[in-house]
Design a protein around this motif. Structure first.
Motif, mmCIF file in Angstrom:
data_model
loop_
_atom_site.group_PDB
_atom_site.id
_atom_site.type_symbol
_atom_site.label_atom_id
_atom_site.label_comp_id
_atom_site.label_asym_id
_atom_site.label_seq_id
_atom_site.Cartn_x
_atom_site.Cartn_y
_atom_site.Cartn_z
ATOM 1 N N SER A 89 -12.026 -68.408 42.297
ATOM 2 C CA SER A 89 -13.358 -68.200 41.718
ATOM 3 C C SER A 89 -13.905 -66.877 42.260
ATOM 4 O O SER A 89 -13.789 -66.610 43.466
ATOM 5 C CB SER A 89 -14.284 -69.353 42.108
ATOM 6 N N THR A 90 -14.507 -66.082 41.397
ATOM 7 C CA THR A 90 -15.094 -64.818 41.872
ATOM 8 C C THR A 90 -16.251 -65.107 42.839
ATOM 9 O O THR A 90 -16.578 -64.278 43.678
ATOM 10 C CB THR A 90 -15.604 -63.953 40.700
ATOM 11 N N GLN A 113 -9.853 -67.394 36.201
ATOM 12 C CA GLN A 113 -10.189 -68.126 37.421
ATOM 13 C C GLN A 113 -9.514 -69.491 37.340
ATOM 14 O O GLN A 113 -9.577 -70.159 36.306
ATOM 15 C CB GLN A 113 -11.684 -68.344 37.534
ATOM 16 N N LYS A 115 -10.317 -71.940 39.469
ATOM 17 C CA LYS A 115 -11.326 -72.949 39.828
ATOM 18 C C LYS A 115 -12.716 -72.400 39.563
ATOM 19 O O LYS A 115 -13.578 -72.366 40.456
ATOM 20 C CB LYS A 115 -11.209 -73.284 41.314
ATOM 21 N N LYS A 117 -16.444 -71.980 38.753
ATOM 22 C CA LYS A 117 -17.519 -72.946 39.055
ATOM 23 C C LYS A 117 -18.684 -72.788 38.089
ATOM 24 O O LYS A 117 -19.151 -71.664 37.850
ATOM 25 C CB LYS A 117 -18.076 -72.685 40.470
ATOM 26 N N ARG A 119 -22.732 -74.535 36.935
ATOM 27 C CA ARG A 119 -23.897 -75.145 37.603
ATOM 28 C C ARG A 119 -23.651 -76.638 37.789
ATOM 29 O O ARG A 119 -22.892 -77.245 37.072
ATOM 30 C CB ARG A 119 -25.154 -74.950 36.749
ATOM 31 N N TRP A 124 -16.054 -74.076 35.228
ATOM 32 C CA TRP A 124 -16.268 -73.043 34.208
ATOM 33 C C TRP A 124 -14.900 -72.638 33.688
ATOM 34 O O TRP A 124 -14.080 -72.075 34.397
ATOM 35 C CB TRP A 124 -17.020 -71.833 34.785
ATOM 36 N N TYR A 133 -15.742 -62.758 33.769
ATOM 37 C CA TYR A 133 -15.972 -63.622 34.938
ATOM 38 C C TYR A 133 -16.281 -62.695 36.108
ATOM 39 O O TYR A 133 -15.361 -62.068 36.645
ATOM 40 C CB TYR A 133 -14.739 -64.481 35.245
ATOM 41 N N VAL A 134 -17.558 -62.560 36.446
ATOM 42 C CA VAL A 134 -17.932 -61.627 37.515
ATOM 43 C C VAL A 134 -18.933 -62.239 38.483
ATOM 44 O O VAL A 134 -19.724 -63.117 38.113
ATOM 45 C CB VAL A 134 -18.591 -60.321 36.985
ATOM 46 N N SER A 135 -18.903 -61.742 39.712
ATOM 47 C CA SER A 135 -19.929 -62.086 40.698
ATOM 48 C C SER A 135 -20.433 -60.792 41.326
ATOM 49 O O SER A 135 -19.644 -59.885 41.593
ATOM 50 C CB SER A 135 -19.351 -62.992 41.782
ATOM 51 N N ASP A 177 -29.251 -70.252 30.808
ATOM 52 C CA ASP A 177 -28.126 -70.300 29.862
ATOM 53 C C ASP A 177 -28.405 -69.306 28.751
ATOM 54 O O ASP A 177 -29.548 -69.158 28.310
ATOM 55 C CB ASP A 177 -28.021 -71.695 29.221
ATOM 56 N N ILE A 188 -24.977 -68.592 34.120
ATOM 57 C CA ILE A 188 -25.199 -67.853 35.369
ATOM 58 C C ILE A 188 -25.327 -68.853 36.518
ATOM 59 O O ILE A 188 -25.995 -69.885 36.385
ATOM 60 C CB ILE A 188 -26.486 -67.003 35.255
ATOM 61 N N GLY A 207 -20.691 -65.720 33.738
ATOM 62 C CA GLY A 207 -19.546 -66.020 32.876
ATOM 63 C C GLY A 207 -19.965 -65.840 31.434
ATOM 64 O O GLY A 207 -20.967 -66.411 30.996
HETATM 65 C C1 BTN Z 1 -23.137 -72.393 34.233
HETATM 66 O O1 BTN Z 1 -22.748 -73.538 34.521
HETATM 67 O O2 BTN Z 1 -23.743 -72.187 33.188
HETATM 68 C C2 BTN Z 1 -22.849 -71.259 35.175
HETATM 69 C C3 BTN Z 1 -21.486 -70.666 34.924
HETATM 70 C C4 BTN Z 1 -21.156 -69.496 35.829
HETATM 71 C C5 BTN Z 1 -19.716 -69.040 35.629
HETATM 72 C C6 BTN Z 1 -19.410 -67.789 36.390
HETATM 73 S S1 BTN Z 1 -17.866 -67.086 35.913
HETATM 74 C C7 BTN Z 1 -17.965 -65.972 37.230
HETATM 75 C C8 BTN Z 1 -18.498 -66.724 38.414
HETATM 76 N N1 BTN Z 1 -17.411 -67.374 39.112
HETATM 77 C C9 BTN Z 1 -17.474 -68.696 39.017
HETATM 78 O O3 BTN Z 1 -16.664 -69.491 39.527
HETATM 79 N N2 BTN Z 1 -18.556 -69.054 38.324
HETATM 80 C C10 BTN Z 1 -19.335 -67.911 37.898
#
Ligand code: BTN
Length: 317
Positions: A89-90, A113, A115, A117, A119, A124, A133-135, A177, A188, A207
């Motif tokens: 995961s990023t 990714q 795994k 993630k 919310r 995801w 897919y960024v952080s 969202d 996000i 994402g």
């Molecule tokens: C949501 O549930 O709406 C939030 C989703 C966030 C996904 C992004 S993808 C990049 C970053 N790395 C992850 O594992 N999750 C976030």
């Protein structure tokens, strides 16, 4: 050197002679050749013709740091970009880097990714080469109590950036969202490391379903490609996101949360809608009438009583 060679080839019509590249970049002809070979391994398609030189035919469909930076207008966000073909995961990577002191604005991105993630402990879906897919690592001077403001800021920035890059009328569903109609396009996730009264760092994870096929997405989601009926450049969308994010983040640092709320409201489809909000206390229904000054959602129930919630899952009903 590879960045410079690609830059030259990108901004040149037809073939660029080896002699000229050699002169411009102060590198030997064999040095150019070695770098061209490396670039081909990265996925660039470069034609080499005797007497003529080199010509760029195609750039790889990847979120390479070099491609993202070429055209980026920021001075903080995305100055350091780390790209991975595959990562768990990023969020995890960015968090670990931030613990090690990595600077504000660093962007971690991945093609896939394993795994990813979402919310509220959800997954995801991150099919390879299809989505963004960024952080982003942030080091804001904030109290932990108001970090949720950054969540709304991120939603406003991502929504505005997708509109700008694609022309599609996406909207925000509270709190963060991004929807097209009723279907989810982007999400996000915000994670924080803090002491009692000060934030060490915040990781904003974004994402976006860009070229994702309907079969790779849950029923309630869609992708930019499905809506626009054409392939969309992930690099262009991410550049817009990073540019917009920096503008909004700077304004937030200078002027506080009010301008963020204003933009968020302009882009949201939640206010004025009938909603059902669920959280650990159960579900409430009513009309979403406003945001309070901290970004909490105010819901007017059918009995006229207005209830405020700072978190939860909202459905537009
Ligand atoms: C949501 O549930 O709406 C939030 C989703 C966030 C996904 C992004 S993808 C990049 C970053 N790395 C992850 O594992 N999750 C976030």
């Amino acid at each position: 050197m590879r960045d410079q060679i690609i830059h030259l080839l990108k901004h040149h019509e037809g073939y660029f002679s080896g002699e000229e590249i050699s002169r411009k970049l102060n590198i030997s002809r064999s040095g150019i050749w070695k770098n061209i070979e490396e670039l081909r391994k990265e996925g660039y398609s470069i034609d080499a013709a005797t007497q003529k030189g080199y010509r760029l035919l195609n750039v790889p469909d990847k979120m390479l740091a070099r491609e993202i930076k070429d055209g980026l207008l920021t001075s903080v966000i995305g100055q350091d970009i780390l790209h991975y073909d595959s990562i768990s995961s990023t969020m995890e990577k960015a968090f670990a880097l931030a613990v090690d002191g990595q600077k504000e604005g660093t962007v971690v991105c991945a093609e896939t990714q394993t795994k990813g993630k979402g919310r509220m402990g959800r997954n995801w879906n991150s099919p390879s080469g299809k989505g963004i897919y960024v952080s982003i690592i942030l080091r804001p001077r904030l109290s932990p109590a108001v970090v949720s403001q950054l969540t709304l800021l991120s939603a406003a920035a991502v929504c505005a950036a997708i509109r700008q890059a694609t022309g599609l009328e996406v909207t925000i569903k509270w709190p963060n969202d991004i929807l097209f109609g009723k279907k989810k396009i982007a999400g996000i996730l915000t994670e924080i490391s803090a002491e009692m009264d000060c934030v060490r760092f915040v990781i904003v994870g974004i994402g976006i379903n860009v070229n994702t096929a309907p079969t790779q997405l849950p029923e309630h989601a869609t992708s930019l490609k499905s809506i626009a009926s054409k392939k969309i450049s992930r690099v262009k969308v991410l550049q817009a996101v990073l540019n917009t994010f920096e503008t909004e983040y700077r304004e937030f640092t200078d002027k506080g949360f009010k301008p963020v709320i204003k933009k968020w409201k302009e882009l949201s489809s939640t206010l004025g809608s009938r909603v059902c909000l669920s959280d650990q206390n159960g579900a409430i229904q009513g009309e979403a009438v406003d945001l309070d000054e901290f970004g909490g959602l105010m819901i007017k129930q059918d009995n006229g009583i207005v209830i405020k919630r700072m978190s939860g899952d909202v459905i537009h009903v």
